[in-house]
Design a protein around this motif. Structure first.
Motif, PDB file in Angstrom:
ATOM      1  N   VAL A  38      20.033  35.676  26.607  1.00  0.00           N
ATOM      2  CA  VAL A  38      20.747  35.290  27.830  1.00  0.00           C
ATOM      3  C   VAL A  38      20.406  33.875  28.283  1.00  0.00           C
ATOM      4  CG1 VAL A  38      21.014  35.790  30.288  1.00  0.00           C
ATOM      5  CG2 VAL A  38      21.053  37.652  28.629  1.00  0.00           C
ATOM      6  N   ALA A  39      19.126  33.552  28.413  1.00  0.00           N
ATOM      7  CA  ALA A  39      18.740  32.238  28.930  1.00  0.00           C
ATOM      8  C   ALA A  39      19.227  31.113  28.025  1.00  0.00           C
ATOM      9  CB  ALA A  39      17.221  32.174  29.112  1.00  0.00           C
ATOM     10  N   ALA A  40      19.116  31.307  26.717  1.00  0.00           N
ATOM     11  CA  ALA A  40      19.541  30.270  25.777  1.00  0.00           C
ATOM     12  C   ALA A  40      21.049  30.051  25.851  1.00  0.00           C
ATOM     13  CB  ALA A  40      19.132  30.638  24.359  1.00  0.00           C
ATOM     14  N   VAL A  41      21.805  31.124  25.917  1.00  0.00           N
ATOM     15  CA  VAL A  41      23.266  31.012  25.978  1.00  0.00           C
ATOM     16  C   VAL A  41      23.690  30.337  27.276  1.00  0.00           C
ATOM     17  CG1 VAL A  41      25.425  32.316  26.095  1.00  0.00           C
ATOM     18  CG2 VAL A  41      23.651  32.976  24.466  1.00  0.00           C
ATOM     19  N   ARG A  42      23.095  30.761  28.370  1.00  0.00           N
ATOM     20  CA  ARG A  42      23.479  30.230  29.683  1.00  0.00           C
ATOM     21  C   ARG A  42      22.992  28.799  29.897  1.00  0.00           C
ATOM     22  NH1 ARG A  42      20.482  33.598  33.112  1.00  0.00           N
ATOM     23  NH2 ARG A  42      18.829  32.062  32.765  1.00  0.00           N
ATOM     24  N   ASP A  43      21.731  28.522  29.524  1.00  0.00           N
ATOM     25  CA  ASP A  43      21.118  27.249  29.904  1.00  0.00           C
ATOM     26  C   ASP A  43      21.238  26.167  28.850  1.00  0.00           C
ATOM     27  OD1 ASP A  43      20.358  28.603  32.201  1.00  0.00           O
ATOM     28  OD2 ASP A  43      18.372  29.115  31.407  1.00  0.00           O
ATOM     29  N   TRP A  44      21.230  26.553  27.557  1.00  0.00           N
ATOM     30  CA  TRP A  44      21.331  25.528  26.512  1.00  0.00           C
ATOM     31  C   TRP A  44      22.747  25.415  25.966  1.00  0.00           C
ATOM     32  CZ3 TRP A  44      21.155  25.042  20.835  1.00  0.00           C
ATOM     33  CH2 TRP A  44      20.848  23.737  20.424  1.00  0.00           C
ATOM     34  N   LEU A  45      23.336  26.549  25.619  1.00  0.00           N
ATOM     35  CA  LEU A  45      24.717  26.503  25.120  1.00  0.00           C
ATOM     36  C   LEU A  45      25.730  26.293  26.243  1.00  0.00           C
ATOM     37  CD1 LEU A  45      24.703  29.381  22.466  1.00  0.00           C
ATOM     38  CD2 LEU A  45      24.276  26.944  22.122  1.00  0.00           C
ATOM     39  N   LYS A  46      25.298  26.532  27.475  1.00  0.00           N
ATOM     40  CA  LYS A  46      26.166  26.368  28.656  1.00  0.00           C
ATOM     41  C   LYS A  46      27.397  27.269  28.568  1.00  0.00           C
ATOM     42  CE  LYS A  46      23.457  23.109  30.249  1.00  0.00           C
ATOM     43  NZ  LYS A  46      22.520  23.410  31.359  1.00  0.00           N
ATOM     44  N   ILE A  47      27.179  28.492  28.124  1.00  0.00           N
ATOM     45  CA  ILE A  47      28.259  29.479  28.040  1.00  0.00           C
ATOM     46  C   ILE A  47      27.979  30.596  29.035  1.00  0.00           C
ATOM     47  CG2 ILE A  47      29.288  31.272  26.579  1.00  0.00           C
ATOM     48  CD1 ILE A  47      28.915  29.433  24.201  1.00  0.00           C
ATOM     49  N   ASP A  48      28.998  30.962  29.756  1.00  0.00           N
ATOM     50  CA  ASP A  48      28.933  32.079  30.683  1.00  0.00           C
ATOM     51  C   ASP A  48      30.300  32.748  30.657  1.00  0.00           C
ATOM     52  OD1 ASP A  48      28.126  33.866  32.619  1.00  0.00           O
ATOM     53  OD2 ASP A  48      27.266  32.337  33.929  1.00  0.00           O
ATOM     54  N   GLY A  49      30.439  33.842  31.340  1.00  0.00           N
ATOM     55  CA  GLY A  49      31.735  34.501  31.382  1.00  0.00           C
ATOM     56  C   GLY A  49      31.584  35.968  31.699  1.00  0.00           C
ATOM     57  N   PRO A  50      32.669  36.602  32.073  1.00  0.00           N
ATOM     58  CA  PRO A  50      32.606  38.019  32.414  1.00  0.00           C
ATOM     59  C   PRO A  50      32.300  38.887  31.196  1.00  0.00           C
ATOM     60  CG  PRO A  50      34.884  37.275  32.323  1.00  0.00           C
ATOM     61  CD  PRO A  50      34.035  36.053  32.192  1.00  0.00           C
ATOM     62  N   VAL A  51      31.465  39.878  31.393  1.00  0.00           N
ATOM     63  CA  VAL A  51      31.123  40.841  30.350  1.00  0.00           C
ATOM     64  C   VAL A  51      31.368  42.235  30.911  1.00  0.00           C
ATOM     65  CG1 VAL A  51      29.290  41.780  28.892  1.00  0.00           C
ATOM     66  CG2 VAL A  51      29.407  39.311  29.320  1.00  0.00           C
ATOM     67  N   GLY A  52      32.187  43.013  30.227  1.00  0.00           N
ATOM     68  CA  GLY A  52      32.483  44.369  30.681  1.00  0.00           C
ATOM     69  C   GLY A  52      31.458  45.364  30.194  1.00  0.00           C
ATOM     70  N   ARG A  53      31.855  46.601  30.102  1.00  0.00           N
ATOM     71  CA  ARG A  53      30.957  47.662  29.672  1.00  0.00           C
ATOM     72  C   ARG A  53      31.603  48.413  28.517  1.00  0.00           C
ATOM     73  NH1 ARG A  53      27.733  48.378  34.506  1.00  0.00           N
ATOM     74  NH2 ARG A  53      26.374  49.827  33.395  1.00  0.00           N
ATOM     75  N   PRO A  54      30.821  48.810  27.527  1.00  0.00           N
ATOM     76  CA  PRO A  54      31.377  49.634  26.445  1.00  0.00           C
ATOM     77  C   PRO A  54      31.781  51.005  26.975  1.00  0.00           C
ATOM     78  CG  PRO A  54      29.003  49.488  26.238  1.00  0.00           C
ATOM     79  CD  PRO A  54      29.384  48.552  27.343  1.00  0.00           C
ATOM     80  N   PRO A  55      32.834  51.592  26.442  1.00  0.00           N
ATOM     81  CA  PRO A  55      33.303  52.877  26.971  1.00  0.00           C
ATOM     82  C   PRO A  55      32.326  54.029  26.750  1.00  0.00           C
ATOM     83  CG  PRO A  55      34.512  52.271  24.984  1.00  0.00           C
ATOM     84  CD  PRO A  55      33.713  51.073  25.383  1.00  0.00           C
ATOM     85  N   ASN A  56      31.459  53.884  25.763  1.00  0.00           N
ATOM     86  CA  ASN A  56      30.499  54.962  25.457  1.00  0.00           C
ATOM     87  C   ASN A  56      29.081  54.489  25.702  1.00  0.00           C
ATOM     88  OD1 ASN A  56      30.611  53.076  23.386  1.00  0.00           O
ATOM     89  ND2 ASN A  56      30.155  54.573  21.777  1.00  0.00           N
ATOM     90  N   GLU A  57      28.855  53.827  26.815  1.00  0.00           N
ATOM     91  CA  GLU A  57      27.561  53.199  27.089  1.00  0.00           C
ATOM     92  C   GLU A  57      26.416  54.214  27.082  1.00  0.00           C
ATOM     93  OE1 GLU A  57      26.364  49.589  29.951  1.00  0.00           O
ATOM     94  OE2 GLU A  57      26.960  51.404  31.023  1.00  0.00           O
ATOM     95  N   HIS A  58      25.366  53.860  26.335  1.00  0.00           N
ATOM     96  CA  HIS A  58      24.176  54.703  26.238  1.00  0.00           C
ATOM     97  C   HIS A  58      23.325  54.474  27.489  1.00  0.00           C
ATOM     98  CE1 HIS A  58      20.486  56.492  24.752  1.00  0.00           C
ATOM     99  NE2 HIS A  58      21.083  56.842  23.621  1.00  0.00           N
TER     100      HIS A  58
END
Length: 238
Positions: free
Chosen positions: A75-95
């Motif tokens: 998470v930190a690398a994607v958000r802070d270094w790659l500068k990527i963010d965006g909505p994330v939903g939930r899998p229909p069969n979430e464990h």
């Protein structure tokens, strides 16, 4: 190029959607679907142009691509270094023991943290790294057992592997055809082996570097330095 990678992704997701997996697999997550927005941003920002090296992972880790949709997507690398963010939903069969919290996930994926820290230390900016390199996960599915334990593709029964690997091999070949890398390098033995099977006529070099998983004692002793030496031995320019 980005349109080609997007098409490959959609085709792969469509091929995998009807596949079923029996016990001990209890849940299957599809990050390409519920985390489509950050994955699309990854392709849009970094998938353009030809690449010298394609790094190949196995499948999403529970606190990496499972949460962010980005390969090795701590998470930190994607958000802070790659500068990527965006909505994330939930899998229909979430464990219940493996919730998808997206960028709110507070747990760190060690493998992803190591990969992107290495890239940041060696290249400084994502743009410099992705000018030569790209990272792709061979299989985009997450397999969970009833206990919540992660189940890797190599642990699936042969009857379940066959259609899964056929689709993933086809997608990998299409990605290589689009990016035209000189090197296809697996993070670990499994990824290298699948690359050799999927790319029988590849004119460049197929190899592997040490997987960054903390389950590997060797990876816990200076993983970045080991990878530098292995890349040099494979002939990858610094």
């Amino acid at each position: 190029m980005v349109e080609t990678l997007t098409g490959v992704t959609r085709a792969l997701d469509a091929q995998l959607a009807p596949l079923t997996f029996g016990p001990p697999t209890a849940a299957v997550y599809r990050p390409l679907e519920y985390a489509a927005a950050p994955f699309a941003a990854y392709l849009e920002r970094f998938g353009a142009g030809l690449k010298e090296v394609l790094f190949l992972g196995m499948n999403p880790g529970p606190f990496g691509m499972t949460q962010t949709g980005v390969p090795f997507g701590e998470v930190a690398a994607v958000r802070d270094w790659l500068k990527i963010d965006g909505p994330v939903g939930r899998p229909p069969n979430e464990h219940p023991k493996r919730p998808v919290q997206g960028f709110a996930c507070s747990k760190s994926e060690v493998s992803g943290r190591r990969v992107w820290a290495w890239a940041a230390a060696r290249f400084g900016t994502p743009e410099r790294f992705f000018a030569r390199f790209f990272i792709w996960n061979y299989c985009p599915l997450v397999f969970l057992e009833a206990s919540g334990k992660n189940r890797t593709p190599d642990q699936l029964p042969a009857a379940e592997q066959a259609p899964l690997f056929a689709a993933c091999d086809q997608a990998l070949a299409a990605v290589v055809d689009a990016l035209q890398p000189r090197f296809v390098i697996g993070f670990g033995r499994f990824a290298e082996a699948r690359a050799r099977l999927a790319l029988p006529s590849f004119p460049g070099t197929i190899g592997q570097v040490l997987h960054p998983s903390p389950a590997s004692p060797a990876a816990n002793r200076g993983w970045a330095e080991v990878v530098d030496r292995q890349l040099a031995a494979l002939g990858v320019p610094p």
